[in-house]
Scaffold this active site. Structure first.
Site, short mmCIF file in Angstrom:
data_model
loop_
_atom_site.label_atom_id
_atom_site.label_comp_id
_atom_site.label_asym_id
_atom_site.label_seq_id
_atom_site.Cartn_x
_atom_site.Cartn_y
_atom_site.Cartn_z
N SER A 188 -6.86 4.81 9.18
CA SER A 188 -7.62 4.43 7.78
C SER A 188 -6.92 3.56 6.73
O SER A 188 -7.52 2.67 6.22
CB SER A 188 -7.57 6.15 7.10
OG SER A 188 -7.92 6.02 5.81
N LYS A 234 -8.15 -0.82 6.30
CA LYS A 234 -8.41 -1.39 4.89
C LYS A 234 -7.86 -2.58 4.75
O LYS A 234 -7.96 -3.41 4.16
CB LYS A 234 -8.24 -0.20 3.98
CG LYS A 234 -9.27 0.71 3.85
CD LYS A 234 -9.08 1.88 2.83
CE LYS A 234 -7.82 2.83 3.20
NZ LYS A 234 -8.38 3.95 2.88
N HIS A 256 0.80 -1.03 -0.10
CA HIS A 256 -0.23 0.00 0.21
C HIS A 256 0.93 1.16 0.02
O HIS A 256 1.85 1.24 0.70
CB HIS A 256 -0.89 0.16 1.15
CG HIS A 256 -1.83 1.19 1.10
ND1 HIS A 256 -3.21 0.99 0.67
CD2 HIS A 256 -1.73 2.27 1.79
CE1 HIS A 256 -3.91 2.27 0.71
NE2 HIS A 256 -2.91 3.01 1.37
N ARG A 309 -13.32 13.65 6.97
CA ARG A 309 -11.92 14.12 6.95
C ARG A 309 -11.47 15.16 5.72
O ARG A 309 -10.93 16.26 6.11
CB ARG A 309 -11.05 13.10 7.37
CG ARG A 309 -11.07 12.58 8.46
CD ARG A 309 -10.11 11.19 8.53
NE ARG A 309 -8.80 11.63 8.13
CZ ARG A 309 -8.06 10.49 7.82
NH1 ARG A 309 -8.36 9.46 7.39
NH2 ARG A 309 -6.75 10.86 7.63
N ASP A 327 -14.26 3.75 7.53
CA ASP A 327 -13.23 4.52 6.87
C ASP A 327 -13.84 5.31 5.71
O ASP A 327 -13.32 6.46 5.43
CB ASP A 327 -12.05 3.57 6.29
CG ASP A 327 -11.05 4.55 5.46
OD1 ASP A 327 -10.34 5.47 6.36
OD2 ASP A 327 -10.69 4.36 4.42
#
Ligand code: URA
Length: 440
Positions: A183, A187, A82, A168, A161
């Site tokens: 966040s 995931k 990620h 946000r 999220d």
């Protein structure tokens, strides 16, 4: 329990209990806590922070707010990666096929572009016909059959999220380490991989602007993943210059395919090899030297490129464009930006370069915008390169020539040209594992 008291407690700098965090997040997802109260809590967290233990609980509650994918029916150690986001950051399209070609299954869920940063799913959809939404059965079957699938994140993953991120985004509470860590990790935990490599970008195009903050974010995410039994590592990578030369969806796919065919730019190729090596390490394919050699071999012998084509084909994509980039749909107009002085490019504001590409149509300015896959920017000169007045430093691509003016102004604002060649920043600043931080 009252949301009012939870907000007041965080406002006053207290540590929230597990029950308070669960009450706030679950109530927000269920719709019993309104946006204005959750906004106030997010701002209190932004200003007062969270302990590591609070962040871990927040992550866990968010992860369990939707489906938890069980990848165990797929044999082998499944590895995910990620990136915290960047401009020209197309590494997934290179790294996932390299790792899969080395025999490590990759069952990956990726996102779309966010603000000035691009997203893998938008890039994949630039390849005509590509499906990025598969059923779980199709997804699992493809990974079992060819060892690789990259799809869009289902709406049922980490539902909290999704809601919290949208809030946000409009309440100036994105750039907060505990909120970013929870966040991303909610995931990743929900997506089910056994091992996760994080690419934490740092610089003018990233959320983290300095090394200490980037290391802190990486350390926190690595510790959350480790506590959940996942094998974890993070690389801190440079985002003070875009990665490679191409920015924009089809342009980035073309550059990724060039890397997979051994013809890509050196910076992008090296970052991809480092990421792939670290994913192979997490998957237990050997020591660093062995994993690096494995990654290089599948790049050099064409099996990683073949694996990438196999993935696109399995997902309905027209692989002829991957093999012959001249077949990609082209933008109708192009426009060269010229240097206004002699010297060296001494600084890029990478966020502005990303914004310039969004203005050309390569990203979304509102959620409803459709993307122009052919739009974007090709950089001919980057940080540290010599330039001469009048020389083309970048080419802009768009379907409407009226878009060039605003994009050129934003792009030019992003550049500083000076007399001295600047020192080249490293591509990778540090590696963070449960054992500690290695700075390069
Ligand atoms: N990427 C995410 O998924 N979440 C954040 O908060 C920031 C970047």
């Amino acid at each position: 329990m009252r949301m009012y008291d939870i907000i007041a407690s965080k406002r006053d700098g207290n540590v929230l209990s597990d029950e308070e965090i669960a009450f706030a997040v679950n109530g927000y997802v269920a719709g019993t806590i309104p946006d204005y109260q959750m906004s106030a809590l997010l701002m209190a967290i932004y200003l007062k922070g969270m302990t590591d233990a609070e962040t871990a609980i927040l992550t866990e509650v968010m992860a369990h707010s939707g489906d938890m994918v069980d990848l165990s029916p797929i044999p082998g150690i499944k590895v995910d990666k990620h990136s915290t986001g960047g401009v020209g950051d197309k590494t997934t399209l290179v790294v996932a096929p390299i790792v899969a070609a080395c025999g490590v299954p990759v069952a990956k869920m990726s996102g779309r572009g966010l603000g000035h940063t691009g997203g893998t799913i938008d890039k994949m959809e630039a390849v005509p016909g590509t499906r990025t939404s598969l059923t779980q059965e199709e997804f699992f079957a493809q990974v079992r059959r060819i060892g690789l699938s990259v799809i869009g994140q289902s709406g049922e993953i980490a539902v909290a999220d999704k809601k919290l991120y949208a809030l946000r985004d409009v309440t100036a509470t994105v750039g907060c380490i505990p909120l970013i860590a929870s966040s991303i990790m909610s995931k990743k935990l929900a997506a089910g991989s056994d091992a996760i490599l994080l690419d934490v970008t740092m610089g003018t195009g990233a959320f983290m602007q300095n090394l200490d903050d980037a290391i802190e974010l990486a350390r926190l995410m690595v510790s959350i993943g480790t506590a959940h039994g996942r094998k974890m590592a993070a690389l801190i990578t440079d985002m003070d210059r875009p990665l490679g030369h191409n920015i924009g969806n089809a342009l980035e796919v073309q550059e990724s395919m060039a890397v997979l065919q051994g013809k890509g730019p050196a910076d992008l190729t090296e970052v991809c090899l480092q990421l792939a090596t670290n994913m192979l390490l997490l998957a237990g394919k050997g020591d660093f030297k062995t994993c690096r050699a494995l990654a290089e071999s599948v790049l050099n012998n064409g099996t990683a490129f073949a694996k990438c084509c196999q993935m696109f084909e399995a997902q309905g994509g027209d692989t002829s464009v991957l093999k012959d980039p001249s077949r990609f749909p082209k933008a109708r107009y192009s426009y060269d930006i010229s240097a206004r002085a002699d010297g060296y490019i001494t600084a890029h504001n990478v966020e502005d370069i990303g914004v310039a590409s969004v203005l050309l149509g390569a990203g979304r300015q509102t959620k409803e915008d459709t993307i122009d896959f052919a739009a974007g920017i090709v950089l001919h000169k980057k940080l540290g390169d010599a330039v001469h007045s009048g020389q083309a430093i970048a080419t802009l691509y768009a379907d409407d020539p009226a878009l060039f003016r605003g994009a050129e102004a934003t792009f030019c604002r992003s550049l500083t040209i000076g007399a001295q060649k600047p020192a080249e920043p490293p591509l990778i600043y540090a590696r963070v594992t449960p054992q500690g931080v290695e700075r390069f």
